[in-house]
Write a protein that holds these residues in place. Structure first.
Motif, mmCIF file in Angstrom:
data_model
loop_
_atom_site.group_PDB
_atom_site.id
_atom_site.type_symbol
_atom_site.label_atom_id
_atom_site.label_comp_id
_atom_site.label_asym_id
_atom_site.label_seq_id
_atom_site.Cartn_x
_atom_site.Cartn_y
_atom_site.Cartn_z
ATOM 1 N N ASP A 77 0.810 -1.218 0.000
ATOM 2 C CA ASP A 77 0.000 0.000 0.000
ATOM 3 C C ASP A 77 0.839 1.263 0.000
ATOM 4 N N CYS A 78 2.136 1.138 0.327
ATOM 5 C CA CYS A 78 2.965 2.341 0.419
ATOM 6 C C CYS A 78 4.125 2.363 -0.586
ATOM 7 N N TRP A 79 4.393 1.233 -1.262
ATOM 8 C CA TRP A 79 5.479 1.196 -2.246
ATOM 9 C C TRP A 79 5.117 0.157 -3.302
ATOM 10 N N TRP A 80 5.150 0.533 -4.575
ATOM 11 C CA TRP A 80 4.623 -0.367 -5.592
ATOM 12 C C TRP A 80 5.296 -0.131 -6.945
ATOM 13 N N TYR A 81 5.013 -1.073 -7.866
ATOM 14 C CA TYR A 81 5.407 -0.963 -9.265
ATOM 15 C C TYR A 81 4.127 -0.915 -10.100
ATOM 16 N N SER A 82 4.189 -0.172 -11.191
ATOM 17 C CA SER A 82 3.025 -0.076 -12.060
ATOM 18 C C SER A 82 3.429 -0.293 -13.510
ATOM 19 N N TYR A 83 2.575 -1.022 -14.232
ATOM 20 C CA TYR A 83 2.676 -1.140 -15.681
ATOM 21 C C TYR A 83 1.594 -0.255 -16.263
ATOM 22 N N THR A 84 1.971 0.668 -17.151
ATOM 23 C CA THR A 84 1.006 1.595 -17.725
ATOM 24 C C THR A 84 1.135 1.611 -19.241
ATOM 25 N N HIS A 85 0.042 1.334 -19.916
ATOM 26 C CA HIS A 85 -0.041 1.435 -21.375
ATOM 27 C C HIS A 85 -0.721 2.764 -21.669
ATOM 28 N N TYR A 86 -0.008 3.666 -22.353
ATOM 29 C CA TYR A 86 -0.518 5.027 -22.459
ATOM 30 C C TYR A 86 -0.255 5.639 -23.834
ATOM 31 N N GLU A 87 -0.963 6.734 -24.114
ATOM 32 C CA GLU A 87 -0.789 7.507 -25.336
ATOM 33 C C GLU A 87 0.271 8.582 -25.081
ATOM 34 N N PRO A 88 1.323 8.630 -25.911
ATOM 35 C CA PRO A 88 2.357 9.646 -25.697
ATOM 36 C C PRO A 88 1.932 10.997 -26.268
ATOM 37 N N THR A 89 2.588 12.051 -25.818
ATOM 38 C CA THR A 89 2.472 13.349 -26.472
ATOM 39 C C THR A 89 3.507 13.406 -27.595
ATOM 40 N N ASP A 90 3.453 14.457 -28.399
ATOM 41 C CA ASP A 90 4.448 14.595 -29.465
ATOM 42 C C ASP A 90 5.858 14.642 -28.879
ATOM 43 N N LEU A 91 6.028 15.326 -27.741
ATOM 44 C CA LEU A 91 7.344 15.440 -27.121
ATOM 45 C C LEU A 91 7.853 14.087 -26.646
ATOM 46 N N THR A 92 7.031 13.352 -25.896
ATOM 47 C CA THR A 92 7.495 12.059 -25.389
ATOM 48 C C THR A 92 7.737 11.077 -26.531
ATOM 49 N N ARG A 93 6.937 11.167 -27.595
ATOM 50 C CA ARG A 93 7.163 10.296 -28.749
ATOM 51 C C ARG A 93 8.522 10.595 -29.393
ATOM 52 N N ARG A 94 8.825 11.885 -29.571
ATOM 53 C CA ARG A 94 10.109 12.254 -30.173
ATOM 54 C C ARG A 94 11.275 11.805 -29.305
ATOM 55 N N MET A 95 11.142 11.953 -27.991
ATOM 56 C CA MET A 95 12.217 11.558 -27.083
ATOM 57 C C MET A 95 12.464 10.049 -27.158
ATOM 58 N N LEU A 96 11.396 9.263 -27.193
ATOM 59 C CA LEU A 96 11.542 7.809 -27.253
ATOM 60 C C LEU A 96 12.039 7.358 -28.619
ATOM 61 N N GLN A 97 11.613 8.022 -29.674
ATOM 62 C CA GLN A 97 12.097 7.684 -31.008
ATOM 63 C C GLN A 97 13.588 7.952 -31.121
ATOM 64 N N GLN A 98 14.044 9.087 -30.596
ATOM 65 C CA GLN A 98 15.465 9.406 -30.654
ATOM 66 C C GLN A 98 16.280 8.385 -29.866
ATOM 67 N N ARG A 99 15.757 7.981 -28.714
ATOM 68 C CA ARG A 99 16.468 6.975 -27.924
ATOM 69 C C ARG A 99 16.558 5.660 -28.675
ATOM 70 N N GLY A 100 15.468 5.261 -29.344
ATOM 71 C CA GLY A 100 15.457 4.002 -30.076
ATOM 72 C C GLY A 100 16.387 3.988 -31.265
ATOM 73 N N GLU A 101 16.611 5.154 -31.879
ATOM 74 C CA GLU A 101 17.463 5.244 -33.055
ATOM 75 C C GLU A 101 18.933 5.438 -32.702
ATOM 76 N N SER A 102 19.220 5.767 -31.458
ATOM 77 C CA SER A 102 20.592 6.064 -31.041
ATOM 78 C C SER A 102 21.396 4.790 -30.788
ATOM 79 N N GLU A 103 22.700 4.864 -31.046
ATOM 80 C CA GLU A 103 23.602 3.760 -30.721
ATOM 81 C C GLU A 103 24.091 3.836 -29.282
#
Length: 230
Positions: A77-103
């Motif tokens: 009840d005071c400390w937990w882990y969460s799995y969240t399936h969510y819709e990104p914003t344009d900013l978060t999408r760009r950040m994740l895309q750049q990370r995925g394309e980076s070496e």
């Protein structure tokens, strides 16, 4: 191999996404760390995060968010882990895309501070850092906290490979490519990963060169301990 630890801070608010902002705004919830945050093939995202405080309120925020498609929470009840399936914003999408394309590889998990800043360590070859660091522009600022040589432990090496290299290596091991006698060919691996045999061979040579060079550098350094976090 080099590492650089940076602090990435949003210029507006205390989060890069409305869901994170809602969690940050609630005093009964404290965001702790992000263990995974991936952009999926359908354009949505999946995140595994750690938090503490009022679990019921945390779940209410997820339930009320227009960006959350699905979620699951496990822990106390005071400390937990969460799995969240969510819709990104344009900013978060760009950040994740750049990370995925980076070496350059990002060490996980990374911590999330109360002000919304994230302290993240990137690992890679020195020449790859210049074009791989996220550029904030009007969205966020980046402060370099620490940099130096990175000597990974054996179980860290897999994490320093690119996503494609990880896929090919995992397939090669699963099919018995590294068994003696060898039980798989480049052609058989290529069939599994949708690549040509020559591409598989090139990736495996790069993987082997990278892994063995890291073993040699680590041994020469005389210290196989994990670099302590600041």
């Amino acid at each position: 191999m080099r590492y650089v630890t940076v602090r990435i801070t949003p210029k507006e608010g205390t989060a890069f996404h409305p869901l994170g902002q809602a969690l940050s705004d609630d005093p009964s919830v404290t965001r702790e760390a992000v263990h995974r945050n991936e952009l999926l093939d359908d354009g949505t995202c999946a995140m595994l995060a750690e938090a503490r405080g009022d679990r019921n309120r945390y779940e209410e925020i997820l339930e009320e968010s227009l960006h959350v498609l699905d979620y699951a929470v496990t822990g106390t009840d005071c400390w937990w882990y969460s799995y969240t399936h969510y819709e990104p914003t344009d900013l978060t999408r760009r950040m994740l895309q750049q990370r995925g394309e980076s070496e350059v590889m990002m060490e996980m998990p990374y911590d999330v501070a109360e002000d919304g800043s994230m302290e993240i360590t990137f690992v890679g070859d020195e020449q790859t850092f210049a074009g791989a660091m996220p550029m904030g522009g009007d969205a966020f600022t980046i402060e370099v906290l620490e940099t130096g040589d990175h000597h990974p432990e054996v179980d860290d090496l897999f994490g320093t490979l690119t996503a494609r290299q990880q896929e090919i290596l995992d397939t090669a091991v699963r099919l018995g490519y590294y068994q003696n006698p060898r039980k798989a060919t480049h052609e058989e691996i290529a069939d599994q990963v949708d690549a040509s045999p020559s591409t598989v061979g090139e990736h495996l040579r790069k993987i082997e060169s990278h892994v063995f060079s890291e073993f040699v550098q680590t041994g020469a350094a005389g210290d196989t301990r994990r670099r302590p976090k600041s």
